[in-house]
Design a protein around this motif. Structure first.
Motif, PDB file in Angstrom:
ATOM      1  N   ASP A  32       0.855  -1.168   0.000  1.00 29.17           N
ATOM      2  CA  ASP A  32       0.000   0.000   0.000  1.00 29.17           C
ATOM      3  C   ASP A  32       0.906   1.238   0.000  1.00 29.17           C
ATOM      4  O   ASP A  32       2.061   1.175   0.423  1.00 29.17           O
ATOM      5  N   TRP A  82      -3.111   1.198  -9.629  1.00 31.16           N
ATOM      6  CA  TRP A  82      -3.915   2.190  -8.913  1.00 31.16           C
ATOM      7  C   TRP A  82      -5.375   2.140  -9.354  1.00 31.16           C
ATOM      8  O   TRP A  82      -5.701   1.780 -10.482  1.00 31.16           O
ATOM      9  N   SER A  83      -6.238   2.527  -8.420  1.00 34.09           N
ATOM     10  CA  SER A  83      -7.673   2.354  -8.591  1.00 34.09           C
ATOM     11  C   SER A  83      -8.241   3.137  -9.769  1.00 34.09           C
ATOM     12  O   SER A  83      -9.129   2.646 -10.476  1.00 34.09           O
ATOM     13  N   ILE A  87     -12.051   8.443  -7.251  1.00 34.01           N
ATOM     14  CA  ILE A  87     -10.989   7.475  -6.978  1.00 34.01           C
ATOM     15  C   ILE A  87     -10.985   6.303  -7.946  1.00 34.01           C
ATOM     16  O   ILE A  87      -9.998   5.577  -8.062  1.00 34.01           O
ATOM     17  N   VAL A  88     -12.076   6.114  -8.691  1.00 37.66           N
ATOM     18  CA  VAL A  88     -12.102   5.047  -9.694  1.00 37.66           C
ATOM     19  C   VAL A  88     -12.129   5.617 -11.116  1.00 37.66           C
ATOM     20  O   VAL A  88     -12.415   4.907 -12.083  1.00 37.66           O
ATOM     21  N   PHE A 110      -9.523  -6.175  -8.010  1.00 36.20           N
ATOM     22  CA  PHE A 110      -8.347  -5.308  -7.978  1.00 36.20           C
ATOM     23  C   PHE A 110      -7.088  -6.160  -7.789  1.00 36.20           C
ATOM     24  O   PHE A 110      -6.081  -5.980  -8.486  1.00 36.20           O
ATOM     25  N   ASN A 157      -8.751  -3.951   3.567  1.00 33.53           N
ATOM     26  CA  ASN A 157      -8.009  -4.302   2.360  1.00 33.53           C
ATOM     27  C   ASN A 157      -7.217  -5.594   2.553  1.00 33.53           C
ATOM     28  O   ASN A 157      -7.126  -6.415   1.631  1.00 33.53           O
ATOM     29  N   THR A 205     -11.482  -0.156  -6.619  1.00 29.16           N
ATOM     30  CA  THR A 205     -10.700   0.129  -5.419  1.00 29.16           C
ATOM     31  C   THR A 205     -10.225  -1.173  -4.792  1.00 29.16           C
ATOM     32  O   THR A 205     -10.615  -2.268  -5.216  1.00 29.16           O
ATOM     33  N   LYS A 206      -9.422  -1.038  -3.772  1.00 28.52           N
ATOM     34  CA  LYS A 206      -8.879  -2.214  -3.097  1.00 28.52           C
ATOM     35  C   LYS A 206      -9.914  -2.950  -2.244  1.00 28.52           C
ATOM     36  O   LYS A 206      -9.605  -3.977  -1.663  1.00 28.52           O
ATOM     37  N   THR A 241      -2.606   0.774  -4.804  1.00 24.30           N
ATOM     38  CA  THR A 241      -3.072   1.953  -4.094  1.00 24.30           C
ATOM     39  C   THR A 241      -4.367   2.508  -4.665  1.00 24.30           C
ATOM     40  O   THR A 241      -4.617   2.410  -5.869  1.00 24.30           O
ATOM     41  N   ASN A 242      -5.174   3.073  -3.790  1.00 24.50           N
ATOM     42  CA  ASN A 242      -6.343   3.829  -4.208  1.00 24.50           C
ATOM     43  C   ASN A 242      -5.906   5.265  -4.485  1.00 24.50           C
ATOM     44  O   ASN A 242      -5.614   6.019  -3.560  1.00 24.50           O
ATOM     45  N   GLN A 243      -5.836   5.638  -5.748  1.00 26.21           N
ATOM     46  CA  GLN A 243      -5.382   6.976  -6.144  1.00 26.21           C
ATOM     47  C   GLN A 243      -6.126   7.425  -7.393  1.00 26.21           C
ATOM     48  O   GLN A 243      -6.558   6.590  -8.189  1.00 26.21           O
TER      49      GLN A 243
END
Length: 210
Positions: free
Chosen positions: A15, A145-146, A60-61, A158, A183, A152-153, A120-122
């Motif tokens: 992460d 990344w998301s 975020i997605v 994912f 997560n 997302t995670k 990572t969620n970014q």
């Protein structure tokens, strides 16, 4: 872009926020917006209500653009703050690379010859900053990344996508550390060796056996 790996090699997946990257030390362990009221005249509670609560799940997605959203939101928070000023404040204050973790990544890769990836969620603007300015692009073999995946995670797919990125056929070769137990649980469902990140020393001890 995918990277190939010997299917017998372990893969280290980390992460980013809370493990590799942290807020500036001046916030005394608090979040990046700890002093945003004083520094930018923005109430952090209002920031949550106007930006993160209604819009972040889509941002975020990759379904909503962060800059375009800030164009709508910032006038309600402080009309004197521009999008560039806000993002500059956020990104620079939430980008302290953990030197010990970075050194461990490099040592682990040298010891095992296995790849290391960030999961990572970014969204797209911050991931670009972290990759190009903070050094994640140099530190990791790949960043998953998301916003790129549209997941997302919290979603099992994912982790399946992240595993496919490194060409790993055996999920038990995926060593994962995250500071969010939810997560960790989902990654465990994917068959990964998923660990809650309780601190650098504990992670280093757990990786000693890889």
């Amino acid at each position: 872009m995918s990277i190939g790996t010997d299917r017998d090699l372990p893969v280290l997946a980390l992460d980013v926020d809370g493990v590799v990257v942290h807020p500036h030390e001046r916030f005394r362990g608090g979040p990046w917006d700890t002093d945003i009221q004083r520094d930018l005249g923005i109430d952090p509670r209002a920031l949550g209500q106007h930006l993160f609560k209604p819009y972040w799940p889509e941002i975020i997605v990759g379904k909503r653009d962060l800059r375009e959203t800030l164009d709508l939101v910032l006038p309600e928070l402080n009309p004197d703050v521009t999008v560039d000023e806000f993002l500059g404040y956020w990104f620079t204050n939430d980008a302290r690379l953990d030197a010990a973790v970075a050194a461990e990544i490099r040592a682990w890769r040298e010891r095992t010859n296995g790849p290391c990836i960030a999961v990572t969620n970014q969204e797209k603007y911050r991931i670009a900053y972290l990759t190009e300015q903070v050094g994640l692009g140099e530190l990791f073999d790949h960043v998953v990344w998301s916003g790129e995946l549209g997941l997302t995670k919290s979603n099992l797919d994912f982790y399946l996508a992240a595993q496919a990125t490194v060409g790993c056929d055996d999920p038990r070769r995926m060593w994962f550390f995250d500071d969010d137990q939810a997560n960790v649980a989902v990654a465990g469902e994917a068959g990964w060796r998923a660990h809650f990140y309780a601190g650098f020393d504990e992670m280093r001890r757990q990786l000693a056996g890889t």
